[in-house]
Scaffold this active site. Structure first.
Site, mmCIF file in Angstrom:
data_model
loop_
_atom_site.group_PDB
_atom_site.id
_atom_site.type_symbol
_atom_site.label_atom_id
_atom_site.label_comp_id
_atom_site.label_asym_id
_atom_site.label_seq_id
_atom_site.Cartn_x
_atom_site.Cartn_y
_atom_site.Cartn_z
ATOM 1 N N HIS A 69 0.809 -1.451 -0.078
ATOM 2 C CA HIS A 69 -0.257 0.387 0.107
ATOM 3 C C HIS A 69 0.685 1.210 -0.366
ATOM 4 O O HIS A 69 1.702 1.277 0.297
ATOM 5 C CB HIS A 69 -1.215 -0.025 1.296
ATOM 6 C CG HIS A 69 -0.620 0.210 2.769
ATOM 7 N ND1 HIS A 69 -0.086 1.329 3.209
ATOM 8 C CD2 HIS A 69 0.038 -1.318 3.171
ATOM 9 C CE1 HIS A 69 0.048 0.819 4.696
ATOM 10 N NE2 HIS A 69 0.565 -0.612 4.450
ATOM 11 N N ASP A 187 6.200 2.399 5.631
ATOM 12 C CA ASP A 187 4.803 1.726 6.300
ATOM 13 C C ASP A 187 4.159 2.560 5.316
ATOM 14 O O ASP A 187 3.641 3.186 5.745
ATOM 15 C CB ASP A 187 4.271 1.537 7.388
ATOM 16 C CG ASP A 187 3.043 1.183 7.462
ATOM 17 O OD1 ASP A 187 2.840 0.264 6.506
ATOM 18 O OD2 ASP A 187 2.583 1.477 8.387
ATOM 19 N N GLU A 221 -4.898 1.184 2.179
ATOM 20 C CA GLU A 221 -4.955 -0.311 3.948
ATOM 21 C C GLU A 221 -5.130 0.622 5.143
ATOM 22 O O GLU A 221 -4.906 0.112 5.997
ATOM 23 C CB GLU A 221 -3.655 -0.368 3.258
ATOM 24 C CG GLU A 221 -3.250 -1.757 3.816
ATOM 25 C CD GLU A 221 -2.629 -1.703 5.793
ATOM 26 O OE1 GLU A 221 -2.695 -1.949 6.418
ATOM 27 O OE2 GLU A 221 -1.890 0.122 5.945
ATOM 28 N N GLU A 222 -4.551 2.477 5.125
ATOM 29 C CA GLU A 222 -4.626 2.518 6.658
ATOM 30 C C GLU A 222 -5.834 2.800 7.262
ATOM 31 O O GLU A 222 -5.953 2.712 8.488
ATOM 32 C CB GLU A 222 -3.421 3.786 6.611
ATOM 33 C CG GLU A 222 -2.454 3.773 6.057
ATOM 34 C CD GLU A 222 -1.016 3.014 7.611
ATOM 35 O OE1 GLU A 222 -1.576 2.628 8.255
ATOM 36 O OE2 GLU A 222 0.307 3.059 7.432
ATOM 37 N N ASP A 242 4.051 -6.398 3.374
ATOM 38 C CA ASP A 242 4.288 -4.841 4.193
ATOM 39 C C ASP A 242 5.077 -5.222 5.347
ATOM 40 O O ASP A 242 6.209 -5.914 5.562
ATOM 41 C CB ASP A 242 2.580 -4.936 5.281
ATOM 42 C CG ASP A 242 1.792 -4.206 5.159
ATOM 43 O OD1 ASP A 242 3.000 -2.729 5.684
ATOM 44 O OD2 ASP A 242 0.597 -3.911 5.419
ATOM 45 N N HIS A 322 5.573 3.355 12.595
ATOM 46 C CA HIS A 322 3.794 4.350 12.760
ATOM 47 C C HIS A 322 4.370 5.784 13.938
ATOM 48 O O HIS A 322 3.689 6.449 14.867
ATOM 49 C CB HIS A 322 2.294 3.960 13.646
ATOM 50 C CG HIS A 322 1.641 3.304 12.890
ATOM 51 N ND1 HIS A 322 0.231 3.085 12.830
ATOM 52 C CD2 HIS A 322 2.269 3.000 11.081
ATOM 53 C CE1 HIS A 322 -0.006 2.919 11.615
ATOM 54 N NE2 HIS A 322 0.865 2.329 10.926
#
Length: 346
Positions: A69, A187, A221-222, A242, A322
């Protein structure tokens, strides 16, 4: 297998520098699409703007899909405050303290770009004393200070900024001589560039995938529905590429490809996981096995949507997920090796 990692890392740095918060990803999708098309691979866009690139396989009766993603954490303007500052609404699951002090970019509907800094509402310890230290880092207590001469809501609105405008965080990309890539949004841009590396290796070495192979670059995706639709109908196996998450109690690291056994949505397919492990062992690919209790993927979204697929999850280790993230070129390289072996070995 020789992989030109300098070129891969260069492309990753370019992708990381393109703002792509969930919902505003077209520039990053275009960048990745151009990478595939430069390899001679045909691409199409799905209804909600995801990218699918396809390489025909020896067996065209069914296909496999690898997904990464391109959408990232970010925010949207929730409110223009009376003092001319902006209150935000989050895109994706991150702790607000991890973005305190970050430089941001605001993108307006008419294409203008403005910069600012995300700070707490009582940022000066010389003014607020201990309250600066103890104030909860939440969206209610944080605001964007624009780099424009504004002092009220009307001043901001005159710039064309309005509620709903997208806000992206400065990735601050650094590639170190020791091979680390430090940046926000690894990410899953590290996973996306690994997918590109897999495709490039197949094309450059003149390899043929066992089955027709689709590279699905998702863009939601998030927020949980990246690969919930538009997976090619003939797909029988789906691999989410991922980030892996190193940390206390985890086996993942920044130098290996990780095969995920289970995340917050449950276990991934056992037979497919065994096969991935066997490929790593047979090809001397450095790998780890791990479980992530606070994690979901495009594979999770596909299963929740009712797709009848075998689903696996692999990816490079990304430290401080994150937050301000870091990986090493070795982890991306090992992920590419596993992807090529999975697609081409009998």
């Amino acid at each position: 297998m020789y992989i030109e990692m300098n070129e891969i890392v260069e492309k990753l740095a370019g992708l990381l520098k393109i703002p792509s918060p969930t919902g505003d990803t077209s520039a990053a999708i275009d960048f990745v699409g151009n990478l595939f098309r430069e390899l001679g691979i045909k691409t199409v866009l799905t209804g909600k703007g995801a990218l699918i690139a396809t390489i025909p396989g020896n067996d065209t009766s069914k296909s496999v899909t690898l997904s990464g993603h391109v959408d990232t954490l970010g925010a949207m303007v929730k409110e223009i405050k009376d003092n001319g500052r902006l209150k935000l609404s989050q895109l994706g699951g991150y702790i607000m303290s991890t973005v305190e002090g970050e430089h941001v970019q605001i993108s307006t509907l008419d294409g203008k770009k403005y910069t600012g800094t995300l700070i707490i509402t009582k940022a000066s310890s010389h003014v607020h004393g201990d309250e600066t230290r103890t104030l909860d880092r939440t969206t209610s207590n944080m605001e964007v200070r624009l780099d424009e001469v504004v002092s009220n809501r009307e001043d901001v609105e005159s710039l064309g900024i309005q509620v709903g405008d997208f806000v992206s965080f400065d990735p601050r990309v650094v590639v170190t001589p020791s091979g680390f890539i430090k940046s926000r949004h690894l990410d899953d841009k590290a996973g996306v560039i690994a997918i590109y590396g897999i495709a490039k290796q197949i094309i450059n070495e003149g390899l043929s995938p066992k089955f027709t192979t689709h590279f699905f670059i998702s863009n939601y995706e998030e927020v949980g529905h990246g690969a919930s639709a538009a997976i090619p109908d003939d797909t029988f196996e789906f691999i989410a590429v991922d980030m892996a998450a190193p940390g206390e109690g985890q086996t993942s690291d920044e130098f290996s490809v990780t095969i995920c056994a289970k995340d917050s949505t449950g276990p991934y397919d056992l037979e497919l996981r065994k096969r991935l492990v066997e490929l790593c062992k047979a090809n001397n690919i450095r790998y780890k096995m791990d479980i992530y209790p606070y994690y979901g993927s495009d594979g999770s979204a596909a299963l929740r949507s009712g797709y009848d697929l075998k689903v696996g999850l692999i990816g490079p280790g990304v430290d401080a997920s994150h937050s301000f993230e870091r990986t090493h070129r070795d982890a991306i390289e090992e992920t590419i090796k596993l992807g090529v072996a999975y697609l081409t070995e009998k």
